[in-house]
Design a protein around this motif. Structure first.
Motif, PDB file in Angstrom:
ATOM      1  N   VAL A  98       0.786  -1.112   0.031  1.00 29.37           N
ATOM      2  CA  VAL A  98       0.083   0.033  -0.089  1.00 29.37           C
ATOM      3  C   VAL A  98       0.917   1.238  -0.038  1.00 29.37           C
ATOM      4  CG1 VAL A  98      -1.644   1.226   1.186  1.00 29.37           C
ATOM      5  CG2 VAL A  98      -1.615  -1.223   1.307  1.00 29.37           C
ATOM      6  N   PRO A  99       0.499   2.500  -0.922  1.00 29.61           N
ATOM      7  CA  PRO A  99       1.470   3.286  -1.049  1.00 29.61           C
ATOM      8  C   PRO A  99       1.452   4.233   0.308  1.00 29.61           C
ATOM      9  CG  PRO A  99      -0.159   3.437  -2.705  1.00 29.61           C
ATOM     10  CD  PRO A  99      -0.352   1.967  -2.047  1.00 29.61           C
ATOM     11  N   PRO A 100       2.565   4.146   0.939  1.00 29.25           N
ATOM     12  CA  PRO A 100       2.613   4.916   2.359  1.00 29.25           C
ATOM     13  C   PRO A 100       2.676   6.424   2.419  1.00 29.25           C
ATOM     14  CG  PRO A 100       5.054   4.241   1.616  1.00 29.25           C
ATOM     15  CD  PRO A 100       3.994   3.783   0.613  1.00 29.25           C
ATOM     16  N   GLY A 101       2.698   7.125   1.119  1.00 30.53           N
ATOM     17  CA  GLY A 101       2.918   8.334   1.174  1.00 30.53           C
ATOM     18  C   GLY A 101       4.103   8.943   1.468  1.00 30.53           C
ATOM     19  N   THR A 102       4.677  10.100   1.632  1.00 28.21           N
ATOM     20  CA  THR A 102       6.025  10.643   1.661  1.00 28.21           C
ATOM     21  C   THR A 102       6.362  10.574   3.175  1.00 28.21           C
ATOM     22  OG1 THR A 102       5.113  12.858   1.812  1.00 28.21           O
ATOM     23  CG2 THR A 102       5.839  12.106  -0.219  1.00 28.21           C
ATOM     24  N   GLY A 103       5.432  10.016   4.026  1.00 27.84           N
ATOM     25  CA  GLY A 103       6.101  10.020   5.437  1.00 27.84           C
ATOM     26  C   GLY A 103       4.924   9.802   6.279  1.00 27.84           C
ATOM     27  N   VAL A 104       5.271   9.534   7.728  1.00 27.38           N
ATOM     28  CA  VAL A 104       3.948   9.027   8.601  1.00 27.38           C
ATOM     29  C   VAL A 104       4.061  10.205   9.356  1.00 27.38           C
ATOM     30  CG1 VAL A 104       3.362   7.528  10.557  1.00 27.38           C
ATOM     31  CG2 VAL A 104       4.541   6.552   8.434  1.00 27.38           C
ATOM     32  N   ILE A 105       2.647  10.715   9.710  1.00 30.31           N
ATOM     33  CA  ILE A 105       2.764  12.065  10.698  1.00 30.31           C
ATOM     34  C   ILE A 105       2.732  11.572  12.277  1.00 30.31           C
ATOM     35  CG2 ILE A 105       1.190  13.911  11.238  1.00 30.31           C
ATOM     36  CD1 ILE A 105       2.592  14.022   8.392  1.00 30.31           C
ATOM     37  N   GLY A 106       3.720  11.996  12.918  1.00 27.47           N
ATOM     38  CA  GLY A 106       3.314  11.913  14.405  1.00 27.47           C
ATOM     39  C   GLY A 106       3.247  13.207  15.027  1.00 27.47           C
ATOM     40  N   THR A 107       3.688  13.324  16.301  1.00 25.42           N
ATOM     41  CA  THR A 107       3.542  14.631  16.995  1.00 25.42           C
ATOM     42  C   THR A 107       4.930  14.874  17.538  1.00 25.42           C
ATOM     43  OG1 THR A 107       3.211  13.650  19.287  1.00 25.42           O
ATOM     44  CG2 THR A 107       1.220  13.967  17.599  1.00 25.42           C
ATOM     45  N   TRP A 108       5.079  16.210  18.390  1.00 25.07           N
ATOM     46  CA  TRP A 108       6.280  16.546  18.974  1.00 25.07           C
ATOM     47  C   TRP A 108       6.761  15.401  19.914  1.00 25.07           C
ATOM     48  CZ3 TRP A 108       8.112  19.481  15.370  1.00 25.07           C
ATOM     49  CH2 TRP A 108       7.532  20.351  14.986  1.00 25.07           C
ATOM     50  N   SER A 109       5.883  14.681  20.643  1.00 25.80           N
ATOM     51  CA  SER A 109       6.241  13.849  21.645  1.00 25.80           C
ATOM     52  C   SER A 109       6.444  12.360  21.105  1.00 25.80           C
ATOM     53  CB  SER A 109       5.368  13.899  22.861  1.00 25.80           C
ATOM     54  OG  SER A 109       4.075  13.419  22.325  1.00 25.80           O
ATOM     55  N   GLY A 123      14.014   2.773   9.292  1.00 25.60           N
ATOM     56  CA  GLY A 123      14.456   1.181   8.853  1.00 25.60           C
ATOM     57  C   GLY A 123      13.298   0.874   7.722  1.00 25.60           C
ATOM     58  N   LEU A 124      12.116   1.321   7.766  1.00 29.30           N
ATOM     59  CA  LEU A 124      11.291   1.040   6.662  1.00 29.30           C
ATOM     60  C   LEU A 124      11.373   1.981   5.531  1.00 29.30           C
ATOM     61  CD1 LEU A 124       7.946   0.433   9.145  1.00 29.30           C
ATOM     62  CD2 LEU A 124       9.600  -1.221   7.730  1.00 29.30           C
ATOM     63  N   GLY A 125      12.046   2.824   5.327  1.00 25.81           N
ATOM     64  CA  GLY A 125      12.270   3.930   4.356  1.00 25.81           C
ATOM     65  C   GLY A 125      11.356   4.950   4.328  1.00 25.81           C
ATOM     66  N   LEU A 126      10.819   5.298   5.637  1.00 27.45           N
ATOM     67  CA  LEU A 126       9.771   6.268   5.925  1.00 27.45           C
ATOM     68  C   LEU A 126      10.206   7.274   6.761  1.00 27.45           C
ATOM     69  CD1 LEU A 126       6.898   4.134   6.188  1.00 27.45           C
ATOM     70  CD2 LEU A 126       7.424   5.340   4.311  1.00 27.45           C
ATOM     71  N   ASP A 127       9.874   8.508   6.581  1.00 30.80           N
ATOM     72  CA  ASP A 127      10.182   9.705   7.526  1.00 30.80           C
ATOM     73  C   ASP A 127       8.872   9.618   8.676  1.00 30.80           C
ATOM     74  OD1 ASP A 127      12.612  10.140   6.648  1.00 30.80           O
ATOM     75  OD2 ASP A 127      11.638  11.297   4.852  1.00 30.80           O
ATOM     76  N   LEU A 128       9.365  10.130   9.738  1.00 32.37           N
ATOM     77  CA  LEU A 128       8.363  10.483  10.715  1.00 32.37           C
ATOM     78  C   LEU A 128       8.435  12.061  10.928  1.00 32.37           C
ATOM     79  CD1 LEU A 128       6.570   9.937  12.978  1.00 32.37           C
ATOM     80  CD2 LEU A 128       8.590  10.124  14.524  1.00 32.37           C
ATOM     81  N   LEU A 129       7.251  12.633  10.430  1.00 32.01           N
ATOM     82  CA  LEU A 129       7.019  13.992  10.408  1.00 32.01           C
ATOM     83  C   LEU A 129       6.222  14.335  11.521  1.00 32.01           C
ATOM     84  CD1 LEU A 129       5.946  13.952   6.592  1.00 32.01           C
ATOM     85  CD2 LEU A 129       8.425  14.484   7.560  1.00 32.01           C
ATOM     86  N   GLY A 136       0.802  17.685   2.912  1.00 26.48           N
ATOM     87  CA  GLY A 136       2.023  16.796   2.470  1.00 26.48           C
ATOM     88  C   GLY A 136       1.301  15.565   1.516  1.00 26.48           C
ATOM     89  N   ALA A 137       0.101  15.535   1.289  1.00 24.31           N
ATOM     90  CA  ALA A 137      -0.684  14.200   0.800  1.00 24.31           C
ATOM     91  C   ALA A 137       0.068  12.920   1.603  1.00 24.31           C
ATOM     92  CB  ALA A 137      -0.120  14.095  -0.650  1.00 24.31           C
ATOM     93  N   HIS A 138      -0.021  12.768   2.876  1.00 26.08           N
ATOM     94  CA  HIS A 138       0.351  11.674   3.566  1.00 26.08           C
ATOM     95  C   HIS A 138      -0.834  10.857   4.021  1.00 26.08           C
ATOM     96  CE1 HIS A 138       3.968  13.932   4.132  1.00 26.08           C
ATOM     97  NE2 HIS A 138       3.305  14.926   4.661  1.00 26.08           N
ATOM     98  N   VAL A 139      -0.794   9.599   4.068  1.00 28.19           N
ATOM     99  CA  VAL A 139      -1.992   8.721   4.257  1.00 28.19           C
ATOM    100  C   VAL A 139      -1.848   8.083   5.702  1.00 28.19           C
ATOM    101  CG1 VAL A 139      -2.141   8.255   1.808  1.00 28.19           C
ATOM    102  CG2 VAL A 139      -0.496   6.831   3.154  1.00 28.19           C
ATOM    103  N   LEU A 140      -1.050   8.238   6.505  1.00 25.66           N
ATOM    104  CA  LEU A 140      -0.927   7.567   7.867  1.00 25.66           C
ATOM    105  C   LEU A 140      -0.513   8.612   9.012  1.00 25.66           C
ATOM    106  CD1 LEU A 140      -1.279   4.934   9.537  1.00 25.66           C
ATOM    107  CD2 LEU A 140       0.976   4.341   8.847  1.00 25.66           C
ATOM    108  N   ALA A 141      -1.348   8.542   9.978  1.00 23.90           N
ATOM    109  CA  ALA A 141      -0.962   9.512  11.051  1.00 23.90           C
ATOM    110  C   ALA A 141      -1.452   9.058  12.317  1.00 23.90           C
ATOM    111  CB  ALA A 141      -1.511  10.827  10.945  1.00 23.90           C
ATOM    112  N   GLY A 142      -0.655   9.228  13.503  1.00 27.93           N
ATOM    113  CA  GLY A 142      -1.195   8.885  14.881  1.00 27.93           C
ATOM    114  C   GLY A 142      -0.688   9.857  15.937  1.00 27.93           C
ATOM    115  N   GLU A 143      -1.378   9.899  16.955  1.00 24.02           N
ATOM    116  CA  GLU A 143      -0.868  10.892  18.048  1.00 24.02           C
ATOM    117  C   GLU A 143      -1.029   9.928  19.384  1.00 24.02           C
ATOM    118  OE1 GLU A 143      -2.918  12.759  20.088  1.00 24.02           O
ATOM    119  OE2 GLU A 143      -4.722  12.154  19.210  1.00 24.02           O
TER     120      GLU A 143
END
Length: 457
Positions: free
Chosen positions: A276-287, A298-304, A320-327
């Protein structure tokens, strides 16, 4: 009644202020006026959780919408994500979810969605508030133009089928036993049905709403009952949602809670294995944990990293056209499934990851080692970070942590706060790094603006 919108829509005590029946009618009239235009009849869809006050607010909103010429489609008891999904799917112009999410029954709220199924932006919220203040909700609507109200009896079924159809066929729970705690809230019908739909054995708890017991010692914010049930029923994992189904907590087969960053990492890896296309990165939070950062790399993804709120991560995703995020509070967004946080969708992905791995949840849902970290929030303007003294202290702290930890210093986007986050395997070193830098920032800020500074956390 100006300034009624907050970070999570409109919130307050039910039957008071903005959450009174008269106020709800005015809000609906103003919102209806904003979306109303010529050419065709406009449509608003309305869903609710299980709070007693939802039965008061639902007809009040319906009266306001119909008074300005909008038709209304009632979705009944349904999760927030389903309202966003059905707003877009049904071609509605506006969607409203009546909920106060994880809060007690005495509170309630309104979350408004645009025609695209996304939460309303600041601009449209400002238009609605202006309409209320200026009395602009009054429109020349004749008796023949008043809207109609009807019910969508299969709203829950549509949502469950949509969720099931978007999951990969290659992975199914294969009879795994799952405890589901629905917080006596909006997901009481949809979550157990969706789990059974994909082949899980289901143990239901907190699925008997009475109008008062939503989030009462149950659900994602009080997962202890779910954890105990996992052990008692020898389940493979446990899932707990909050009152509107947006927030998620999970436990492994031993009843131990899974950290939200571990869940996010599990979902990212599972989706990547499925192609599944992961987008350009995974959205997280400052913490977000530094361990997640390293794992995603290690998966080739950035944590933004971004603001720690559902609305904050949704804004970052759209930018940023990202598809996965969590907080950390348990909100997860998979934007190719839903335009807002959906605890059930995230839980199903984690469940399928466990099924596909052939290993217990205690192993699958902990794909990396969490790094001990500490966060301090210092009340100070962002300009403090340009101070030569602060920059020197940052450089000094980085030198101390070199090879032994991580450091992140950022100014908040929404308030005069500087966030200092450090992590590493040496707790004493991490504590010293955060304290040193937070104190330095506070001291410089005190010199600049004496009355508006201090370490918050």
């Amino acid at each position: 009644m100006g300034g009624i919108f907050g970070r999570d829509g409109i919130r307050g005590t039910a039957n008071r202020g903005a959450l009174g029946a008269g106020s709800a009618l005015s809000i609906a009239m103003a919102a209806g006026a904003v979306v109303r235009h010529g050419g065709r009849r406009q449509l608003a869809v309305v869903g609710r959780d299980t709070r007693l006050s939802g039965h008061m607010l639902e007809p009040a909103l319906s009266a306001g919408f119909t008074a300005v010429g909008l038709d209304v489609l009632l979705l009944g008891q349904i999760p927030t994500a389903a309202v966003g999904m059905l707003t877009a799917e049904l071609g509605a112009d506006l969607g409203v979810m009546i909920t106060a999410s994880q809060n007690p029954y005495a509170e309630n709220g309104l979350k408004l969605f645009g025609a695209d199924g996304h939460l309303l932006g600041d601009e449209m919220e400002a238009e609605i508030e202006a309409g209320i203040r200026d009395g602009g909700q009054e429109m020349d609507v004749s008796s023949a133009q008043i809207g109609c109200v009807s019910k969508l009896d299969d709203a829950a079924h549509r949502y469950v089928e949509r969720v099931a159809e978007t999951l990969p066929d290659s992975a199914r729970p294969n009879g795994l036993t799952v405890v589901i705690d629905c917080a006596n809230g909006a997901a009481c019908e949809t979550a157990p049905r969706a789990l059974r739909r994909i082949g899980a054995r289901v143990v239901e708890i907190a699925c008997a709403p009475d109008g008062f017991n939503i989030n009462a010692n149950c659900g994602a914010t009080a997962p202890g009952v779910m954890q105990q049930a996992v052990v008692e029923h020898r389940a493979d994992l446990g899932i707990a949602l909050d009152g509107d189904g947006a927030c998620l907590a999970m436990a492994d087969e031993t009843g131990a809670l899974i950290d939200s960053d571990q869940i996010l990492g599990t979902i990212a890896a599972f989706r990547k294995r499925l192609g599944v296309p992961p987008g350009t990165g995974v959205i997280g939070t400052w913490s977000s944990n530094f361990g997640l950062d390293a794992y995603l790399k290690g998966l080739g993804l950035d944590l933004l990293r971004g603001p720690a709120s559902e609305r904050g991560i949704l804004t970052r995703m759209r930018e940023g056209a990202h598809v996965l995020a969590g907080e950390p509070s348990g909100h997860f967004v998979l934007s190719d499934h839903a335009a807002t946080a959906d605890g059930l969708v995230a839980a199903l992905h984690a469940l399928l990851a466990v099924a596909a791995s052939g290993r217990p949840a205690s192993e699958t849902l902990r794909p990396f080692e969490l790094i001990s970290q500490r966060l301090a929030n210092v009340r100070a303007e962002r300009g403090v970070l340009r101070s030569a003294e602060v920059q020197a202290t940052i450089a000094e702290v980085r030198t101390r942590l070199n090879g032994h930890g991580h450091l992140l210093v950022r100014a908040s986007e929404n308030e005069p706060v500087i966030r200092v986050l450090a992590g590493g395997n040496d707790d004493a070193l991490v504590d010293e790094a955060v304290s040193t830098l937070a104190n330095s920032i506070a001291e410089i800020a005190l010199k600049q603006i004496p009355s508006n500074t201090g370490i918050i956390i």
